[in-house]
Design a protein around this motif. Structure first.
Motif, PDB file in Angstrom:
ATOM      1  N   ALA A  30     -35.152  31.663 -11.489  1.00 17.13           N
ATOM      2  CA  ALA A  30     -35.547  31.042 -10.224  1.00 17.13           C
ATOM      3  C   ALA A  30     -34.297  30.810  -9.383  1.00 17.13           C
ATOM      4  CB  ALA A  30     -36.274  29.727 -10.464  1.00 17.13           C
ATOM      5  N   PHE A  31     -34.494  30.670  -8.068  1.00 18.76           N
ATOM      6  CA  PHE A  31     -33.399  30.252  -7.185  1.00 18.76           C
ATOM      7  C   PHE A  31     -33.977  29.574  -5.955  1.00 18.76           C
ATOM      8  CE2 PHE A  31     -34.435  34.037  -4.829  1.00 18.76           C
ATOM      9  CZ  PHE A  31     -33.995  33.806  -3.536  1.00 18.76           C
ATOM     10  N   GLN A  32     -33.128  28.787  -5.274  1.00 21.21           N
ATOM     11  CA  GLN A  32     -33.551  28.071  -4.068  1.00 21.21           C
ATOM     12  C   GLN A  32     -32.360  27.858  -3.151  1.00 21.21           C
ATOM     13  OE1 GLN A  32     -35.555  24.331  -4.683  1.00 21.21           O
ATOM     14  NE2 GLN A  32     -35.537  23.798  -2.514  1.00 21.21           N
ATOM     15  N   TRP A  33     -32.546  28.267  -1.877  1.00 24.99           N
ATOM     16  CA  TRP A  33     -31.622  27.862  -0.810  1.00 24.99           C
ATOM     17  C   TRP A  33     -32.252  26.641  -0.174  1.00 24.99           C
ATOM     18  CZ3 TRP A  33     -26.835  29.542   0.287  1.00 24.99           C
ATOM     19  CH2 TRP A  33     -26.430  30.779  -0.216  1.00 24.99           C
ATOM     20  N   ASP A  34     -31.512  25.556  -0.085  1.00 24.98           N
ATOM     21  CA  ASP A  34     -32.084  24.280   0.336  1.00 24.98           C
ATOM     22  C   ASP A  34     -31.272  23.707   1.495  1.00 24.98           C
ATOM     23  OD1 ASP A  34     -32.126  21.119   0.095  1.00 24.98           O
ATOM     24  OD2 ASP A  34     -33.970  21.859  -0.815  1.00 24.98           O
ATOM     25  N   SER A  35     -31.983  23.132   2.451  1.00 24.37           N
ATOM     26  CA  SER A  35     -31.329  22.383   3.529  1.00 24.37           C
ATOM     27  C   SER A  35     -32.290  21.323   4.013  1.00 24.37           C
ATOM     28  CB  SER A  35     -30.934  23.298   4.695  1.00 24.37           C
ATOM     29  OG  SER A  35     -32.076  23.885   5.270  1.00 24.37           O
ATOM     30  N   GLU A  36     -31.739  20.206   4.464  1.00 21.15           N
ATOM     31  CA  GLU A  36     -32.574  19.101   4.912  1.00 21.15           C
ATOM     32  C   GLU A  36     -32.083  18.653   6.273  1.00 21.15           C
ATOM     33  OE1 GLU A  36     -34.437  14.942   3.110  1.00 21.15           O
ATOM     34  OE2 GLU A  36     -32.955  16.072   2.011  1.00 21.15           O
ATOM     35  N   THR A  37     -33.014  18.322   7.166  1.00 17.92           N
ATOM     36  CA  THR A  37     -32.648  18.038   8.550  1.00 17.92           C
ATOM     37  C   THR A  37     -31.847  16.756   8.695  1.00 17.92           C
ATOM     38  OG1 THR A  37     -34.781  16.945   8.863  1.00 17.92           O
ATOM     39  CG2 THR A  37     -34.633  19.266   9.455  1.00 17.92           C
ATOM     40  N   ASP A  38     -32.006  15.790   7.789  1.00 17.08           N
ATOM     41  CA  ASP A  38     -31.320  14.512   7.978  1.00 17.08           C
ATOM     42  C   ASP A  38     -30.001  14.426   7.194  1.00 17.08           C
ATOM     43  OD1 ASP A  38     -32.400  14.475   5.501  1.00 17.08           O
ATOM     44  OD2 ASP A  38     -33.421  12.544   5.679  1.00 17.08           O
ATOM     45  N   THR A  39     -29.538  15.514   6.584  1.00 17.78           N
ATOM     46  CA  THR A  39     -28.236  15.529   5.914  1.00 17.78           C
ATOM     47  C   THR A  39     -27.459  16.754   6.351  1.00 17.78           C
ATOM     48  OG1 THR A  39     -29.135  16.710   3.998  1.00 17.78           O
ATOM     49  CG2 THR A  39     -29.090  14.297   3.880  1.00 17.78           C
ATOM     50  N   ASN A  40     -26.143  16.623   6.417  1.00 14.98           N
ATOM     51  CA  ASN A  40     -25.295  17.708   6.905  1.00 14.98           C
ATOM     52  C   ASN A  40     -24.895  18.638   5.762  1.00 14.98           C
ATOM     53  OD1 ASN A  40     -25.361  16.694   9.493  1.00 14.98           O
ATOM     54  ND2 ASN A  40     -23.573  15.387   9.169  1.00 14.98           N
TER      55      ASN A  40
END
Length: 390
Positions: free
Chosen positions: A105-115
């Motif tokens: 498995a793999f995941q590219w992750d990003s969240e709008t409230d963290t840089n």
């Protein structure tokens, strides 16, 4: 090992909930399973939670293995330590939960409230230094309100190619050596932002190839949308109309795409008029050739028309040069009301004579040759010629 479905309904619903809550993270689970309570499962449960702490200690990229489990984690360049640690920890827990019992498995992750943006990946096969293009994760955005898509395509392609060149050029001073961000002003958009990153275990050529595949996929699948994020096991690409995940605070700006060349002023054109230019010859010759073809065609058509006129005159003239008017049978039937008995004026040895009125109002006399009269075409024509001389 047993085969299973790629995505399960509960996992898909959970992914939707994460997206609604502001997490822009796409994960991919493999389709090969491992049995519960095996060494692989125990090693996986031990290795993945350790990624978050080690990735900070090793400069933003961490590659490790335990038993038959191979894993790596990285954050975007210029990360904040706590944000990177949180992103890797969150992605690791997501994969353990959502891809439970699967060997890859793999995941590219990003969240709008963290840089921050990060990637976590694990497999039952060695992955270090190997380019992987599949599987692929995508997040398309809204439609593109551009009235000049051709110009946008030109500007976007120039910007993307320059960003790929920056991202695929290894920065040996950093553990995260394949990374590029850019922003530029487009004709219809004030700012366009772009981020590209590869795993640092790749070669420069593999990184460039991976990023170009992301660009090609974006142009083929999401070209009429504003913004997209495309992730592969070996590289990541994202663009939008606003700065995201804090990637542009320390921006090393890539110059904006060039504007279309402006036409030179009239006086400059006059000065250059003496210079021989191939395109100017083409512009001058093509209309001349077209005009010549049109003129020749007109002359040929005029001659053909004259031949037809003279042929008609000859057919309508006798040997003495006397011209005769000819009417078709339809006109004669109309003028005589189909040789109505009421219009019959008299009868001779070779046929009957009828009164007729042409559409112009002119009165005429029509002789209808009798079938058994014995008068032939020549005699009938001579009789008509005699009448024209009266």
């Amino acid at each position: 090992m047993e085969k299973s479905v790629l995505f399960h309904i509960p996992c898909f619903l959970l992914f939707l909930l994460l997206t609604i809550n502001g997490v822009h993270g796409n994960y991919i689970c493999g389709n090969e399973t491992f049995s519960a309570n095996t060494n692989y499962g125990k090693d996986l449960d031990t290795l993945l939670p350790s990624l978050a702490s080690n990735v900070i200690a090793l400069g933003g990229f961490y590659n490790a293995s335990l038993g038959g489990v191979y894993a790596l984690a990285l954050c975007r360049k210029h990360y904040e330590a706590q944000s990177c640690r949180s992103c890797v920890y969150r992605a690791s827990r997501n994969l353990l939960t959502l891809c439970q019992g699967l060997t890859e498995a793999f995941q590219w992750d990003s969240e709008t409230d963290t840089n921050v943006s990060c990637m976590v990946r694990y497999s039952n096969l060695p992955t270090f230094g190997k380019l992987r293009l599949d599987p692929i994760t995508t997040v398309p955005h809204s439609s593109l309100p551009s009235s000049n898509l051709t110009r946008f395509t030109e500007e976007f392609t120039v910007m993307a190619n320059r960003t790929i060149d920056v991202a695929s050029t290894a920065d040996e001073s950093s553990e995260l050596k394949y990374y590029g961000v850019s922003s530029a002003e487009f004709t219809e958009f004030r700012e366009v932002y772009m981020l590209m990153q590869c795993t640092p275990d790749l070669s420069s050529s593999d990184c460039k190839y991976c990023l170009r595949e992301n660009l090609r996929y974006n142009q083929e699948s999401y070209w009429r949308r504003i913004g997209s994020a495309i992730g592969r096991p070996s590289c990541y690409f994202r663009w939008d109309l606003y700065p995201f995940v804090g990637a542009f605070d320390n921006l090393k700006r890539v110059s904006a795409p060039p504007r279309p060349p402006q036409p030179p002023p009239e006086d400059a054109q006059i000065k250059k008029g003496k210079t021989f230019q191939t395109w100017s010859v083409v512009v001058a010759v093509v209309p001349t050739v077209i005009n010549m073809f049109v003129f020749v065609a007109f002359v040929l058509a005029y001659r053909q028309m004259r031949r037809r006129i003279y042929a008609g005159l000859n057919n309508n003239s006798d040997t003495d040069g006397q011209s005769m008017l000819r009417f078709d049978l339809g006109m004669i039937l109309i003028a005589t009301d189909k040789f109505s008995p009421e219009n019959k004026l008299g009868q001779g040895g070779f046929g009957s004579v009828y009164k007729g009125i042409l559409p112009s109002g002119q009165e005429i006399a029509v002789k209808r040759l009798a079938g058994g009269s014995g008068q032939g075409d020549l005699e009938f024509k001579n009789e008509v010629l005699l009448l024209t001389r009266l």
